[in-house]
Design a protein around this motif. Structure first.
Motif, PDB file in Angstrom:
ATOM      1  N   GLY A   1     -33.568   8.642  -2.286  1.00  0.00           N
ATOM      2  CA  GLY A   1     -34.440   7.486  -2.436  1.00  0.00           C
ATOM      3  C   GLY A   1     -35.417   7.673  -3.592  1.00  0.00           C
ATOM      4  O   GLY A   1     -35.589   8.778  -4.118  1.00  0.00           O
ATOM      5  N   PRO A   2     -36.089   6.595  -4.007  1.00  0.00           N
ATOM      6  CA  PRO A   2     -37.100   6.715  -5.059  1.00  0.00           C
ATOM      7  C   PRO A   2     -38.200   7.680  -4.632  1.00  0.00           C
ATOM      8  O   PRO A   2     -38.555   7.748  -3.452  1.00  0.00           O
ATOM      9  CB  PRO A   2     -37.636   5.280  -5.198  1.00  0.00           C
ATOM     10  N   GLU A   3     -38.729   8.442  -5.561  1.00  0.00           N
ATOM     11  CA  GLU A   3     -39.776   9.401  -5.241  1.00  0.00           C
ATOM     12  C   GLU A   3     -40.971   8.667  -4.622  1.00  0.00           C
ATOM     13  O   GLU A   3     -41.444   7.660  -5.148  1.00  0.00           O
ATOM     14  CB  GLU A   3     -40.208  10.154  -6.502  1.00  0.00           C
TER      15      GLU A   3
ATOM     16  N   ARG B   1     -39.003   8.243   0.360  1.00  0.00           N
ATOM     17  CA  ARG B   1     -37.848   8.952   0.915  1.00  0.00           C
ATOM     18  C   ARG B   1     -37.964   9.191   2.416  1.00  0.00           C
ATOM     19  O   ARG B   1     -37.112   9.858   3.007  1.00  0.00           O
ATOM     20  CB  ARG B   1     -37.678  10.297   0.192  1.00  0.00           C
ATOM     21  N   PHE B   2     -39.029   8.686   3.039  1.00  0.00           N
ATOM     22  CA  PHE B   2     -39.202   8.848   4.476  1.00  0.00           C
ATOM     23  C   PHE B   2     -38.356   7.804   5.186  1.00  0.00           C
ATOM     24  O   PHE B   2     -38.685   6.616   5.206  1.00  0.00           O
ATOM     25  CB  PHE B   2     -40.675   8.712   4.852  1.00  0.00           C
TER      26      PHE B   2
ATOM     27  N   PHE C   1     -35.999   2.768   9.570  1.00  0.00           N
ATOM     28  CA  PHE C   1     -35.005   3.163  10.577  1.00  0.00           C
ATOM     29  C   PHE C   1     -34.680   1.987  11.491  1.00  0.00           C
ATOM     30  O   PHE C   1     -35.554   1.191  11.855  1.00  0.00           O
ATOM     31  CB  PHE C   1     -35.532   4.336  11.397  1.00  0.00           C
ATOM     32  N   ARG C   2     -33.412   1.912  11.855  1.00  0.00           N
ATOM     33  CA  ARG C   2     -32.952   0.859  12.758  1.00  0.00           C
ATOM     34  C   ARG C   2     -32.023   1.473  13.787  1.00  0.00           C
ATOM     35  O   ARG C   2     -31.082   2.186  13.440  1.00  0.00           O
ATOM     36  CB  ARG C   2     -32.211  -0.223  11.967  1.00  0.00           C
ATOM     37  N   PHE C   3     -32.296   1.199  15.068  1.00  0.00           N
ATOM     38  CA  PHE C   3     -31.408   1.693  16.114  1.00  0.00           C
ATOM     39  C   PHE C   3     -30.022   1.100  15.930  1.00  0.00           C
ATOM     40  O   PHE C   3     -29.882  -0.101  15.674  1.00  0.00           O
ATOM     41  CB  PHE C   3     -31.951   1.317  17.506  1.00  0.00           C
TER      42      PHE C   3
END
Length: 792
Positions: free
Chosen positions: A758-760, A763-764, A769-771
């Motif tokens: 991911g872009p700096e 990146r988290f 997030f998706r179930f």
């Protein structure tokens, strides 16, 4: 449904389960009784200078019987199952679930506190606390009982004098006296009955290796005098007066009989005996020749009987593939009273076997398909217990979902057929239970059989939309274990040859735009050697701390390059004008590289079923001389069910590289020259054969040199130590394992935490997030890994 709402419902579900479990745990407890819900043991050691309170508490806790029902976070799942499916019927589904998956309540009436108190007092007495007190206090609340044991100890009695009162009338007395300087008992230490028992066993073991075949630890007696004052104990060791005379005599080996084709109820017929190097070989050499059995024998005629040599011989012979059982027995010689005759009984294993295995593989990159492996084994190929193995494999994979993408299209093109691939292979190996070399090698004095292995194989891979590949391999190597914890594997000859066959236009266009990938797929020989050193304490049982470390060194092309340099051949030089091409053998270039990898693991065992497992893998491969890149088959990859489980296999890296959509499903997995991976996993019991785990994985792969596209733009970055931690992929998750001792099925659910591509600063992965297993574009979802066995 929002993420916050999902977490709230999950928390409510856990809370409701806890309440229901608490309400139902006493459902089947009879009136007037109570559920034995728990206990604790406290040792008051304020007046004990040895301060062994915590160790004593653990020891005394182990004496409590029965144990309460197993619980996890206050829940008792097995008891809950028993109560939920409780029935008085002795058959049916409910009865099966109740008895097989459930566990009846452990009742207070089953706990005999008076007897347990006596056992605890006896344990403390054995530790030198001759005057101690143990009391128990029972508390009952809502039909649940807890018991508190309180023990009080004072200063323990300590060893003052230790004497071995033995005469010199027999050699055995002299032998025992020689062992006193290495005694486990030390003056000034607390009296300890277990140490005395261990000291008897130590002496017995030493005597067994000096010929005292009939001796036993029970023939030694310790006498303790506690009347000497000042809480001192004088200990005296002596031999029993009624010890039988055969036990006090050292024996030598006389005749040795080897029955190399023994079956139950065989009668030993000396008429079929073959004499070979002083051994009596029975009945003949029609199964295994005597010269291949004798190197595994460490008992010899006229040698002193030794328990160590006995165990060494049994272990060595049991390692021969031609045999199922090995038994070594002794009988007193009828003519010589100080001699033993040895009888070795070897029961053959089934010589030939044929096995077929069918597999169905589903991958997270939408590839799925069946596979079959047919294996033939001959455990005694040439009458020397050689293992001949022939494996035939076939696999087919097809893209059951997703899109097929062409490399030159601006947008993906739907393809109802999808990607397909099939693989056919044949692999044969011949393993000799000895070191085979052009010169004589000494016989290793080890309990483990050394092996010489010769392998030869061919594999055909057809990526239908892209290419066909033919792979050949051959090797010659040795494996030997000088002791239980160390293994050496040396492969002085390791040959591999990979040759591309038919290639599609799509594949050739991809290679034209990716010089690095084109170099990896070059036709070339791998001619080199491999050495691996493994240190492992995993086979040592009942260890709190266990370690495993495997270091491998793989080199190729160096010897061949040196020979060609001596013969005046020019080195490869792509910068010369004109460029000097790579050196060849049989008209094909060969690889030249060095590859080093280390796999370190540490296991902290809390119990037989509870464990903290950690792993750290570091590896580097460096091409030079005749190679610009590492061969594709020797490069590192990361991700998948045995690696970082939140990402599919070979889908991370190198570095911050983000695979283009045009290559996302085209079989070209991401590989690199450097690898770093760390894993932490806590494994715990649930109930029965179900185990749980929570884990955290991190790592990535990198390239040593940057790679560029055909137009000169940067394709993949190279490794920079300063960016190491910023480029790690991190995943977590939890798993369920079905562990049936000899077979483990594993379900691990991986959740990405951090993505390196991911872009700096963004990146988290949990932010997006998706179930679910099919996230929307720009989101990160879960990965389900189904595998056999533990990941490490």
């Amino acid at each position: 449904m929002t993420t916050a709402l999902r977490y709230t419902l999950f928390a409510l579900f856990l809370a409701l389960s806890w309440v229901l479990s608490g309400c139902s745990s006493t459902k089947t407890v009879p009136e007037g009784d109570a559920l034995f819900a728990g206990y604790s043991v406290k040792v008051n050691d304020e007046e004990d200078s040895s301060k062994r309170g915590p160790a004593l508490e653990t020891e005394l806790s182990n004496t409590v019987r029965p144990k309460p029902n197993a619980s996890i976070l206050g829940l008792r799942p097995k008891l809950w199952i028993h109560n939920a499916f409780y029935t008085k019927k002795e058959k049916g589904l409910k009865h099966w679930i109740q008895t097989k998956l459930g566990e009846p309540p452990v009742l207070l009436s089953e706990v005999d506190t008076a007897s347990i108190n006596e056992v605890m007092r006896a344990r403390l007495h054995n530790r030198g606390y001759f005057y101690n007190t143990v009391q128990s206090d029972t508390t009952i609340k809502k039909k649940k009982a807890t018991i508190q044991w309180n023990a009080t100890v004072h200063e323990p009695y300590r060893l003052r004098n230790i004497a071995y009162t033995l005469s010199d009338s027999l050699p055995i007395h002299t032998e025992i006296k020689k062992m006193q300087p290495n005694s486990l008992l030390k003056e000034g230490e607390p009296y300890d009955l277990d140490k005395m028992i261990a000291e008897r066993a130590r002496i017995d073991q030493a005597l067994k290796n000096k010929g005292y075949f009939y001796f036993a630890p029970t023939m030694l007696i310790f006498s303790a005098d506690t009347t000497v004052g000042s809480k001192g104990v004088d200990v005296v060791l002596r031999l029993k007066n009624d010890a039988p005379s055969p036990a006090l005599r050292s024996y030598k080996i006389d005749d040795i009989f080897i029955n190399a084709n023994f079956v139950l109820n065989d009668s030993l017929s000396v008429s079929d005996t073959l004499r070979f190097e002083g051994y009596n070989y029975i009945p003949n050499e029609n199964y295994v020749r005597a010269k291949h059995i004798v190197p595994g024998l460490f008992v010899a005629k006229d040698s002193v009987y030794s328990r160590r040599n006995h165990l060494l011989t049994v272990s060595r012979l049991s390692g021969l593939s031609a045999y199922k059982f090995v038994n070594l027995q002794y009988e007193r010689d009828t003519l010589k009273e100080d001699r033993l005759d040895a009888f070795i009984y070897m029961t053959p294993e089934m010589k030939k076997s044929l096995r077929a295995e069918a597999q169905m593989v589903t991958k997270s990159n939408n590839l799925a398909g069946p596979g079959v492996t047919v294996s033939f084994r001959n455990r005694n190929a040439f009458k020397g217990s050689e293992m001949l193995t022939l494996n035939l494999t076939g696999r087919f994979e097809n893209q059951v979902g997703g899109q097929r993408v062409v490399s030159t299209a601006e947008s993906p093109e739907e393809n109802p057929v999808g990607l397909s691939s099939y693989e056919l292979g044949v692999q044969t190996s011949l393993s000799f239970p000895r070191l085979v070399a052009p010169f004589n090698l000494p016989n290793l004095r080890s309990a483990y059989v050394p092996h010489t292995r010769i392998t030869l194989g061919y594999n055909f891979l057809n990526r239908v939309q892209f290419f066909q590949m033919n792979s050949f391999n051959a090797s010659y190597g040795y494996t030997w274990r000088p002791k239980q914890t160390i293994t050496h594997e040396l492969t002085p000859i390791n040959l591999q040859y990979v040759r591309l066959g038919k290639q599609t236009d799509e594949f050739m266009k991809i290679l034209e735009t990716n010089p690095f990938l084109r170099s990896s797929f070059e036709e070339q020989f791998i001619i080199g050697s491999i050495y691996q050193h493994t240190f492992s304490t995993l086979s040592l049982e009942n260890k709190t701390h266990q370690f495993f470390n495997a270091t491998s060194l793989d080199v190729s092309g160096n010897l061949l390059g040196a020979v060609q340099s001596l013969l005046g051949s020019e080195k490869r030089d792509d910068a010369a004008d004109p460029p000097v091409p790579a050196r060849t053998i049989f008209g094909q270039p060969y690889s030249q590289y060095t590859r080093l990898e280390n796999d370190f693991r540490y296991y902290l065992n809390f119990s037989k079923t509870s464990q903290l497992a950690t792993r750290l893998i570091a590896g580097v491969g460096y091409p030079y001389g005749n190679s610009l890149t590492m061969p594709y088959v020797k490069q590192f990859s990361i991700g998948g069910p045995n690696s970082i489980r939140a990402f599919r296999a070979r889908s991370i890296g190198p570095g911050t590289y983000n695979v283009p959509d045009s290559l996302a499903t085209s079989f070209f997995d991401q590989v690199g020259d450097i690898k770093l991976e760390a894993n932490v996993e806590y494994r715990f019991p649930i109930f029965g054969f179900f185990r749980g785990a929570v884990f955290l994985d991190a790592g990535n792969i990198w390239l040593i040199n940057e790679t560029y596209n055909a137009n000169g733009s940067l394709d993949k970055p190279k490794f920079k130590a300063s960016n190491l931690f910023q480029e790690l992929a991190v995943g977590t998750g939890f798993g369920l394992r079905v562990d049936i001792d000899f077979f483990v099925i594993r379900f691990d659910l991986g959740i990405p935490v951090r993505v390196p591509y991911g872009p700096e600063g963004d990146r988290f992965a949990l932010n997006d997030f998706r179930f679910g297993f099919k996230p929307k574009p720009g989101e990160h979802g879960m990965v389900l890994n189904i595998a056999i066995g533990y990941p490490f």
